[in-house]
Motif scaffolding. Structure first.
Motif, PDB file in Angstrom:
ATOM      1  N   HIS A  30       0.832  -1.210   0.000  1.00  0.00           N
ATOM      2  CA  HIS A  30       0.000   0.000   0.000  1.00  0.00           C
ATOM      3  C   HIS A  30       0.865   1.259   0.000  1.00  0.00           C
ATOM      4  O   HIS A  30       0.612   2.197  -0.766  1.00  0.00           O
ATOM      5  CB  HIS A  30      -0.909   0.018   1.222  1.00  0.00           C
ATOM      6  CG  HIS A  30      -2.184  -0.740   1.060  1.00  0.00           C
ATOM      7  ND1 HIS A  30      -3.175  -0.358   0.183  1.00  0.00           N
ATOM      8  CD2 HIS A  30      -2.645  -1.859   1.681  1.00  0.00           C
ATOM      9  CE1 HIS A  30      -4.184  -1.204   0.262  1.00  0.00           C
ATOM     10  NE2 HIS A  30      -3.888  -2.120   1.155  1.00  0.00           N
ATOM     11  N   GLN A  77       0.988   4.155  -2.871  1.00  0.00           N
ATOM     12  CA  GLN A  77       0.726   5.557  -2.535  1.00  0.00           C
ATOM     13  C   GLN A  77       1.847   6.447  -3.046  1.00  0.00           C
ATOM     14  O   GLN A  77       1.603   7.517  -3.615  1.00  0.00           O
ATOM     15  CB  GLN A  77       0.566   5.715  -1.015  1.00  0.00           C
ATOM     16  CG  GLN A  77      -0.715   5.159  -0.451  1.00  0.00           C
ATOM     17  CD  GLN A  77      -0.777   5.265   1.069  1.00  0.00           C
ATOM     18  OE1 GLN A  77       0.137   5.813   1.695  1.00  0.00           O
ATOM     19  NE2 GLN A  77      -1.825   4.739   1.666  1.00  0.00           N
ATOM     20  N   GLU A  86       1.573   9.295  -6.048  1.00  0.00           N
ATOM     21  CA  GLU A  86       1.941  10.674  -5.738  1.00  0.00           C
ATOM     22  C   GLU A  86       2.934  11.196  -6.782  1.00  0.00           C
ATOM     23  O   GLU A  86       2.841  12.355  -7.204  1.00  0.00           O
ATOM     24  CB  GLU A  86       2.562  10.753  -4.341  1.00  0.00           C
ATOM     25  CG  GLU A  86       2.846  12.172  -3.869  1.00  0.00           C
ATOM     26  CD  GLU A  86       1.604  13.040  -3.807  1.00  0.00           C
ATOM     27  OE1 GLU A  86       1.703  14.235  -4.154  1.00  0.00           O
ATOM     28  OE2 GLU A  86       0.528  12.526  -3.431  1.00  0.00           O
ATOM     29  N   GLU A 116      -9.939   2.555   5.981  1.00  0.00           N
ATOM     30  CA  GLU A 116      -9.867   4.013   6.013  1.00  0.00           C
ATOM     31  C   GLU A 116      -8.481   4.531   5.641  1.00  0.00           C
ATOM     32  O   GLU A 116      -8.351   5.537   4.931  1.00  0.00           O
ATOM     33  CB  GLU A 116     -10.239   4.500   7.415  1.00  0.00           C
ATOM     34  CG  GLU A 116     -10.248   6.010   7.567  1.00  0.00           C
ATOM     35  CD  GLU A 116     -10.666   6.434   8.966  1.00  0.00           C
ATOM     36  OE1 GLU A 116     -11.392   7.437   9.088  1.00  0.00           O
ATOM     37  OE2 GLU A 116     -10.275   5.762   9.945  1.00  0.00           O
ATOM     38  N   LYS A 117      -7.446   3.832   6.061  1.00  0.00           N
ATOM     39  CA  LYS A 117      -6.083   4.311   5.871  1.00  0.00           C
ATOM     40  C   LYS A 117      -5.492   3.923   4.524  1.00  0.00           C
ATOM     41  O   LYS A 117      -4.674   4.660   3.962  1.00  0.00           O
ATOM     42  CB  LYS A 117      -5.190   3.774   6.998  1.00  0.00           C
ATOM     43  CG  LYS A 117      -3.805   4.387   7.030  1.00  0.00           C
ATOM     44  CD  LYS A 117      -3.058   3.964   8.274  1.00  0.00           C
ATOM     45  CE  LYS A 117      -1.682   4.631   8.357  1.00  0.00           C
ATOM     46  NZ  LYS A 117      -0.940   4.232   9.591  1.00  0.00           N
ATOM     47  N   TYR A 118      -5.921   2.766   3.989  1.00  0.00           N
ATOM     48  CA  TYR A 118      -5.265   2.260   2.783  1.00  0.00           C
ATOM     49  C   TYR A 118      -6.201   2.067   1.592  1.00  0.00           C
ATOM     50  O   TYR A 118      -5.958   2.606   0.514  1.00  0.00           O
ATOM     51  CB  TYR A 118      -4.557   0.934   3.097  1.00  0.00           C
ATOM     52  CG  TYR A 118      -3.521   1.062   4.176  1.00  0.00           C
ATOM     53  CD1 TYR A 118      -2.391   1.873   3.993  1.00  0.00           C
ATOM     54  CD2 TYR A 118      -3.658   0.401   5.396  1.00  0.00           C
ATOM     55  CE1 TYR A 118      -1.437   2.011   4.988  1.00  0.00           C
ATOM     56  CE2 TYR A 118      -2.708   0.529   6.393  1.00  0.00           C
ATOM     57  CZ  TYR A 118      -1.598   1.326   6.186  1.00  0.00           C
ATOM     58  OH  TYR A 118      -0.659   1.473   7.169  1.00  0.00           O
ATOM     59  N   ALA A 158      -9.580   2.816   0.967  1.00  0.00           N
ATOM     60  CA  ALA A 158     -10.394   3.947   0.510  1.00  0.00           C
ATOM     61  C   ALA A 158      -9.537   5.016  -0.176  1.00  0.00           C
ATOM     62  O   ALA A 158      -9.885   5.488  -1.261  1.00  0.00           O
ATOM     63  CB  ALA A 158     -11.188   4.542   1.678  1.00  0.00           C
ATOM     64  N   PRO A 159      -8.393   5.407   0.395  1.00  0.00           N
ATOM     65  CA  PRO A 159      -7.545   6.391  -0.303  1.00  0.00           C
ATOM     66  C   PRO A 159      -7.035   5.882  -1.651  1.00  0.00           C
ATOM     67  O   PRO A 159      -6.866   6.675  -2.587  1.00  0.00           O
ATOM     68  CB  PRO A 159      -6.393   6.625   0.679  1.00  0.00           C
ATOM     69  CG  PRO A 159      -6.951   6.296   2.018  1.00  0.00           C
ATOM     70  CD  PRO A 159      -7.891   5.156   1.765  1.00  0.00           C
ATOM     71  N   MET A 187      -9.873   6.366  -4.171  1.00  0.00           N
ATOM     72  CA  MET A 187     -10.043   7.786  -4.468  1.00  0.00           C
ATOM     73  C   MET A 187      -8.877   8.331  -5.287  1.00  0.00           C
ATOM     74  O   MET A 187      -9.063   9.175  -6.169  1.00  0.00           O
ATOM     75  CB  MET A 187     -10.193   8.576  -3.166  1.00  0.00           C
ATOM     76  CG  MET A 187     -11.448   8.220  -2.367  1.00  0.00           C
ATOM     77  SD  MET A 187     -12.976   8.436  -3.312  1.00  0.00           S
ATOM     78  CE  MET A 187     -13.014  10.222  -3.468  1.00  0.00           C
ATOM     79  N   ALA A 188      -7.672   7.853  -5.017  1.00  0.00           N
ATOM     80  CA  ALA A 188      -6.498   8.327  -5.759  1.00  0.00           C
ATOM     81  C   ALA A 188      -6.577   7.918  -7.224  1.00  0.00           C
ATOM     82  O   ALA A 188      -6.251   8.706  -8.119  1.00  0.00           O
ATOM     83  CB  ALA A 188      -5.225   7.777  -5.125  1.00  0.00           C
ATOM     84  N   THR A 206     -13.165  -1.747  -0.698  1.00  0.00           N
ATOM     85  CA  THR A 206     -12.439  -1.205  -1.852  1.00  0.00           C
ATOM     86  C   THR A 206     -13.434  -0.721  -2.911  1.00  0.00           C
ATOM     87  O   THR A 206     -13.220  -0.860  -4.107  1.00  0.00           O
ATOM     88  CB  THR A 206     -11.450  -2.243  -2.433  1.00  0.00           C
ATOM     89  OG1 THR A 206     -10.788  -2.910  -1.352  1.00  0.00           O
ATOM     90  CG2 THR A 206     -10.390  -1.581  -3.311  1.00  0.00           C
TER      91      THR A 206
END
Length: 267
Positions: A33, A37, A41, A90-92, A94-95, A98-99, A150
């Protein structure tokens, strides 16, 4: 960041992101994860990238969460509390969803084998999904007493309708790539030996396409379920006003008039 759980490189306007834990069917752990990320980025700050291809290494695309990962296997030893799976989502997860949706470029997912659990829903967060004929999608959550995360509870009913979404989520049966195409869950099912060829041909097309127009198309289509017709028409008006002032629109019109192939720069 050095990557050991993914492969990531950029060339000719195409970003390639490969889940790379083949011995674990590319199942997620915290380290993977964090690497994803970091890669996403980098994409957000690299204007040269005009499309991304996501796939998996080895014989599977992604088997979902690695259940041997301490983050979801063990609770707090001090008070014998169970693991907080909501914190993991919530931490991995879902972001991550969205990313992918927020990237201002097309995201192609090439599903090269089994896609289970979070791995079945991750492709649905991408813009266009190709799947090898031997691939399959399995919502295994029900076999663990969980729900399709997810984005599964969002994507499935929108793609399949309530009846098929319920069957997929509550029975946890295998959906073949052929069936997924017939049901509208994915864009296209292709022969195994053609998957990467098809994905690269599509990526090459997008790498020379009008990127800003594609980004706005992506944004508008994903916004439409939350909008009334009037709101969506207003969004279209504003987007067309901005796109009409772009270099790519001017080039597209000039190429049409001059009867030549356009040379889009993505602006």
């Amino acid at each position: 960041m050095d990557y050991s759980h993914i492969l990531f490189h950029i060339g000719d306007g195409i970003a390639h992101l490969t889940l790379n834990r083949p011995e674990k069917l590319n199942s997620f752990n915290v380290a993977m994860h964090l690497e994803i990320q970091d890669a996403l980025e980098k994409l957000r700050s690299d204007a040269s990238v005009r499309v991304m291809v996501l796939t998996g290494a080895g014989r599977g695309f992604c088997a979902g969460q690695d259940l041997s990962d301490r983050a979801v296997k063990e609770g707090n030893a001090a008070d014998d509390a169970p693991p907080d799976l909501g914190a993991s989502v919530e931490k991995y997860y879902a972001p991550l969803v969205m990313a992918l949706r927020a990237l201002p470029i097309p995201v192609i997912c090439a599903v090269n084998g089994v896609a289970a659990g979070a791995g079945a829903n991750l492709p649905l967060a991408c813009d266009i999904v190709l799947a090898a004929r031997s691939a399959s999608f399995v919502e295994v959550f029900c076999k663990l007493g969980l729900i399709p995360d997810t984005g599964g509870t969002y994507f499935l009913p929108r793609a399949l309708g309530t009846a098929r979404a319920m069957g997929a989520a509550m029975l946890g049966g295998k959906i073949s790539a052929d069936q997924a195409e017939q049901w509208g869950l994915i864009w296209k099912c292709v022969d195994d030996d053609q998957l990467q060829t098809e994905a690269m041909a599509m990526a090459t097309h997008f790498a020379s396409a009008p990127t800003k127009g594609l980004a706005f198309t992506k944004q508008a289509i994903y916004a439409s379920p939350q909008h009334s017709l009037e709101e969506q028409l207003t969004l279209e008006t504003n987007m067309m006003r901005e796109l009409g002032q772009s270099e790519d629109y001017r080039e597209g019109v000039a190429a049409f008039v001059e009867k030549r192939p356009p040379k889009f720069v993505g602006r």
